[in-house]
Design an enzyme around this catalytic site. Structure first.
Site, PDB file in Angstrom:
ATOM      1  N   GLU A 112       0.997  -1.214  -0.068  1.00 31.69           N
ATOM      2  CA  GLU A 112      -0.139   0.145   0.049  1.00 31.69           C
ATOM      3  C   GLU A 112       0.827   1.245   0.024  1.00 31.69           C
ATOM      4  O   GLU A 112       0.550   2.214   0.874  1.00 31.69           O
ATOM      5  CB  GLU A 112      -0.961   0.003   1.228  1.00 31.69           C
ATOM      6  CG  GLU A 112      -1.797  -1.143   1.221  1.00 31.69           C
ATOM      7  CD  GLU A 112      -2.730  -1.197   2.571  1.00 31.69           C
ATOM      8  OE1 GLU A 112      -2.633  -0.341   3.216  1.00 31.69           O
ATOM      9  OE2 GLU A 112      -3.635  -2.171   2.528  1.00 31.69           O
TER      10      GLU A 112
ATOM     11  N   GLU B 118      -6.442 -10.752  -1.185  1.00 32.75           N
ATOM     12  CA  GLU B 118      -7.085 -10.446   0.026  1.00 32.75           C
ATOM     13  C   GLU B 118      -8.694 -10.089  -0.426  1.00 32.75           C
ATOM     14  O   GLU B 118      -9.249  -9.499   0.122  1.00 32.75           O
ATOM     15  CB  GLU B 118      -6.682  -9.256   0.554  1.00 32.75           C
ATOM     16  CG  GLU B 118      -5.332  -8.926   0.850  1.00 32.75           C
ATOM     17  CD  GLU B 118      -4.592  -7.788   1.532  1.00 32.75           C
ATOM     18  OE1 GLU B 118      -5.637  -6.960   2.216  1.00 32.75           O
ATOM     19  OE2 GLU B 118      -3.461  -7.484   1.635  1.00 32.75           O
TER      20      GLU B 118
HETATM   21  O1  9MR Z   1      -7.762  -7.737   8.775  1.00 32.83           O
HETATM   22  C1  9MR Z   1      -6.690  -7.149   9.203  1.00 32.83           C
HETATM   23  C2  9MR Z   1      -7.315  -6.462  10.712  1.00 32.83           C
HETATM   24  O2  9MR Z   1      -7.425  -7.460  11.594  1.00 32.83           O
HETATM   25  C3  9MR Z   1      -6.273  -5.318  11.200  1.00 32.83           C
HETATM   26  O3  9MR Z   1      -7.076  -4.798  12.416  1.00 32.83           O
HETATM   27  C4  9MR Z   1      -6.085  -4.351  10.035  1.00 32.83           C
HETATM   28  C5  9MR Z   1      -5.255  -3.234  10.582  1.00 32.83           C
HETATM   29  O4  9MR Z   1      -4.527  -2.698   9.628  1.00 32.83           O
HETATM   30  O5  9MR Z   1      -5.543  -4.887   9.092  1.00 32.83           O
HETATM   31  C6  9MR Z   1      -6.309  -5.849   8.466  1.00 32.83           C
HETATM   32  O6  9MR Z   1      -5.745  -6.483   7.180  1.00 32.83           O
HETATM   33  C7  9MR Z   1      -5.362  -5.528   6.149  1.00 32.83           C
HETATM   34  C8  9MR Z   1      -4.136  -6.082   5.484  1.00 32.83           C
HETATM   35  O7  9MR Z   1      -3.377  -6.068   6.407  1.00 32.83           O
HETATM   36  C9  9MR Z   1      -3.847  -5.067   4.494  1.00 32.83           C
HETATM   37  N1  9MR Z   1      -5.030  -4.778   3.634  1.00 32.83           N
HETATM   38  C10 9MR Z   1      -6.329  -4.381   4.069  1.00 32.83           C
HETATM   39  C11 9MR Z   1      -6.452  -5.375   5.124  1.00 32.83           C
HETATM   40  C12 9MR Z   1      -7.895  -5.135   5.862  1.00 32.83           C
HETATM   41  O8  9MR Z   1      -7.725  -3.989   6.454  1.00 32.83           O
END
Ligand code: 9MR
Length: 473
Positions: A159, A276
């Site tokens: 990102e 994802e």
């Molecule tokens: O699913 C993840 C969630 O449990 C966390 O709180 C969050 C914090 O940033 O990250 C989520 O996973 C993310 C992933 O690492 C990167 N792409 C977006 C995902 C969904 O937010």
């Protein structure tokens, strides 16, 4: 090292069934077994609750039965692996790697250089470029080094592009403290730490068009530059967090756009992975059966990219069941392929049926130049010999088939005769994976009220099931 699929298929069949079950008569076909026949990876995260033992055993059962690639929802991120400077914590990551090894699954690592989930101590160095470079290098050296040979692919940078008027994301300690070259450096360091790992750039909104005003267009220009400069980038991960088309009024993404990106990346010998995926509905709305079926079709359209594009090999969903999903935080709901009770949704059926009936183009191997580089692209990915066992011609002519679970079916005109099931659920899907017929409590036979054509029929009785192609004549 990239796993070659026929070997993977055999190894996993052995792991799953005790003996290699590779014929077209294997009962209890799963997303995983069918993905392996098609030479792709299909997977879902292990939710954070799994690491603390907070999920029912059925969750893990579904996960290891249906998927052959795994990624940790949060446990390999920077704040989890290096919570204090120089003090690494690999416990949860090791737990997942062990689980993956025991179940013959590929491991994705997520994520090394990201603006989010960075521990506070890193920010102490935000004005010290040389120190920040050392911090990032040390992190990558240690984390990638720890799982060398065990984590097959990494999201090296996650990102890094901003959403509007694409440019590098400004609010990132790495970007602010180091400059955009942190990205190039991260790839070089990761490659040095594990030369066999596949290295990806991962981001969201990449399904919104390949043009200079969209993220994918901006990224493509960067990938061209990285490739030209010898930066070791092997894959682009498209997160693909999308919303159902009818409830997202600003909907601009599409499977076709993502496919365009895959085709552009193929020219650079770089892979596209879906990393994802979720397809949510707005929170609060009533989601009908037909909404769920339409959602299934969108899941299937994204799968088609992975099946059909030679430089695409991975289809990863960001969660298993709607019950444990991050989507609520995004004001979305029901974006996964299992419901709150871990029951498969129509999206699951669409994927299963599509995997069952996919026929690779016959001339793929002859014309696909992107398969030449085995370090990046799996040369056996579209090996049609793997698929021959489920070939169309052979299955059309089979009117009678039996699975080890002992359900047997025989087709006579429109009547499906069933033995080995006391009370069956019969579902029929068209070749696009759309449900066309369903019947419950079937004892002995059922009249399939469907027109002439090719279909996939699934017969379930308790935990035993049989999935077969049929031709109604
Ligand atoms: O699913 C993840 C969630 O449990 C966390 O709180 C969050 C914090 O940033 O990250 C989520 O996973 C993310 C992933 O690492 C990167 N792409 C977006 C995902 C969904 O937010």
């Amino acid at each position: 090292m990239k796993i070659k699929h026929p070997i993977l298929g055999i190894a996993l069949s052995v792991a799953l069934f005790g003996v290699g079950v590779t014929s077209s008569f294997a009962a209890d076909e799963t997303l995983r077994s069918l993905a392996e026949k098609n030479g792709i990876y299909i997977g879902a995260i292990l939710n954070s609750q799994w690491f603390g033992g907070g999920l029912p055993s059925q969750y893990e059962q579904v996960h290891k039965t249906q998927f052959n690639i795994v990624v940790a929802e949060n446990e390999m991120k920077f704040d989890a692996t290096e919570p204090q400077e120089g003090r690494f914590n690999y416990n949860n990551g090791d737990k997942m790697v062990k689980y993956a090894q025991q179940n013959g699954m590929r491991v994705r690592g997520h994520a090394l250089a990201w603006h989010s989930q960075v521990p506070n101590w890193v920010n102490n160095y935000k004005n010290d470029k040389q120190k920040l470079l050392k911090v990032l290098k040390n992190h990558i050296d240690n984390v990638v080094g720890h799982w060398k040979g065990k984590v097959a692919e990494w999201d090296v940078v996650n990102e890094a592009i901003s959403n509007n008027e694409p440019q590098w994301r400004g609010y990132s300690v790495w970007y602010q403290g180091i400059g955009p070259e942190f990205i190039d450096s991260a790839f070089v360091w990761a490659h040095a730490a594990d030369p066999d790992a596949e290295l990806c750039y991962n981001d969201y909104n990449l399904e919104q068009g390949v043009n200079p005003k969209a993220k994918a267009g901006f990224l493509l220009e960067q990938v061209k530059r990285w490739v030209a400069n010898g930066i070791p980038i092997h894959c682009v991960g498209s997160q693909t967090h999308v919303e159902d088309t009818t409830t997202d009024k600003h909907f601009i993404g599409s499977p076709d756009s993502l496919r365009s990106l895959a085709k552009e990346l193929a020219k650079l010998n770089v892979k596209l992975k879906i990393t994802e995926l979720d397809i949510g509905f707005k929170s609060g709305i009533n989601v009908s059966k037909s909404d769920l079926e339409r959602q299934g079709q969108t899941f299937r359209q994204y799968l088609d990219i992975i099946l059909e594009e030679p430089n695409a090999d991975t289809y990863l969903i960001w969660g298993v069941s709607d019950k444990w999903s991050w989507l609520g935080g995004l004001n979305r709901q029901k974006g996964l392929i299992y419901d709150d009770n871990l029951k498969p949704k129509p999206a699951f059926d669409s994927l299963l049926v599509r995997l069952q009936n996919f026929e690779p183009p016959q001339d793929t191997a002859a014309t696909d130049t992107t398969k030449q580089d085995t370090t990046v692209t799996d040369t056996t990915k579209k090996d049609t010999t793997v698929k021959d066992t489920v070939g169309l011609d052979s299955t059309i002519s089979i009117a009678r088939s039996a699975g080890p679970g002992s359900i047997t079916t025989q087709l006579s005109g429109h009547t499906l005769l069933i033995t080995g099931a006391k009370s069956a659920i019969v579902d029929v899907f068209d070749m696009q994976g759309r449900p066309v017929f369903s019947a419950k409590n079937v004892k002995g036979s059922v009249d399939l009220k469907i027109p002439e054509g090719l279909y996939v029929v699934r017969v379930r009785d308790g935990s035993t099931n049989l999935t077969r192609r049929i031709a109604i004549k």
